[in-house]
Design a protein around this motif. Sequence first.
Motif, short mmCIF file in Angstrom:
data_model
loop_
_atom_site.label_atom_id
_atom_site.label_comp_id
_atom_site.label_asym_id
_atom_site.label_seq_id
_atom_site.Cartn_x
_atom_site.Cartn_y
_atom_site.Cartn_z
N HIS A 1 0.81 -1.22 0.00
CA HIS A 1 0.00 0.00 0.00
C HIS A 1 0.84 1.28 0.00
CE1 HIS A 1 -2.44 -3.18 2.11
NE2 HIS A 1 -3.20 -2.86 1.09
N THR A 2 0.24 2.36 -0.44
CA THR A 2 0.86 3.69 -0.34
C THR A 2 0.50 4.27 1.03
OG1 THR A 2 -1.04 4.92 -1.19
CG2 THR A 2 0.48 3.99 -2.83
N PRO A 3 1.23 5.30 1.45
CA PRO A 3 0.90 5.92 2.75
C PRO A 3 -0.54 6.44 2.79
CG PRO A 3 3.04 6.67 1.98
CD PRO A 3 2.44 5.88 0.86
N GLU A 4 -1.09 6.79 1.64
CA GLU A 4 -2.44 7.36 1.60
C GLU A 4 -3.54 6.31 1.72
OE1 GLU A 4 0.59 9.68 0.31
OE2 GLU A 4 -0.08 8.02 -0.99
N ASP A 5 -3.18 5.04 1.64
CA ASP A 5 -4.19 3.98 1.64
C ASP A 5 -4.79 3.72 3.02
OD1 ASP A 5 -4.07 3.47 -1.08
OD2 ASP A 5 -2.52 1.94 -0.89
N GLY A 6 -4.09 4.16 4.07
CA GLY A 6 -4.63 3.98 5.42
C GLY A 6 -4.70 2.54 5.87
#
Length: 205
Positions: free
Chosen positions: A101-106
């Motif tokens: 996941h990306t950091p924005e995916d939570g």
Amino acid sequence: PEPDRSMQPIPKLIILGRDGILNEFREDHIKAPEEWVAVPGALEAVSRLNHAGWHVVVATNQSGIGRGMIDMAAVNAVHAHMMRNLQTLGGRIDAVFFCPHTPEDGCECRKPLPGMPLDIGRRYGVDLRQVPMVGDTLRDLQAAQAAGCEPHLVRCGRAVLLDADEIAELLVQVPGTFVHHDLGELATHLLERDHLRDSQSGGLR
């Protein structure tokens, strides 16, 4: 007769980050096997731990997947290449856990959150307080701390740029962190500690 597996001691388990610990860190992500370059001495350190009865598991953030920079086939090819290189030195990694996941995916698995080490602890049935977790960044150490693992910093990868004051600040943020030059020095530390514990207990665990 078959040995009674229920009487076997819980395996010694260590959790390693990948980039900067086992292989050289790349800002642009490792996208193919030929871009995977081992940190000098790292694979030999894993082999030494294996031969002393340690099980080695990797936990790595791989946000390049979520960003569309690499796909699962590429990740699997890189890890197969890593395993082959390790095998030639008589070592092995039991499993690779990764957060795509990306950091924005939570998500709950991206370090510094403890999802991956907690999952590893459940899969192996181990007390994470007995498990060293190794990284080269503050977020690796924070993930170890949050999961209840023993935090270890290796001063290769991204940590090579840290000066003494920055290391001291990191130790304030994650108390109890052990600091090592690299994975080889860490392996020596753990094996010497094992030897000391064995000698103090008369060889009994």
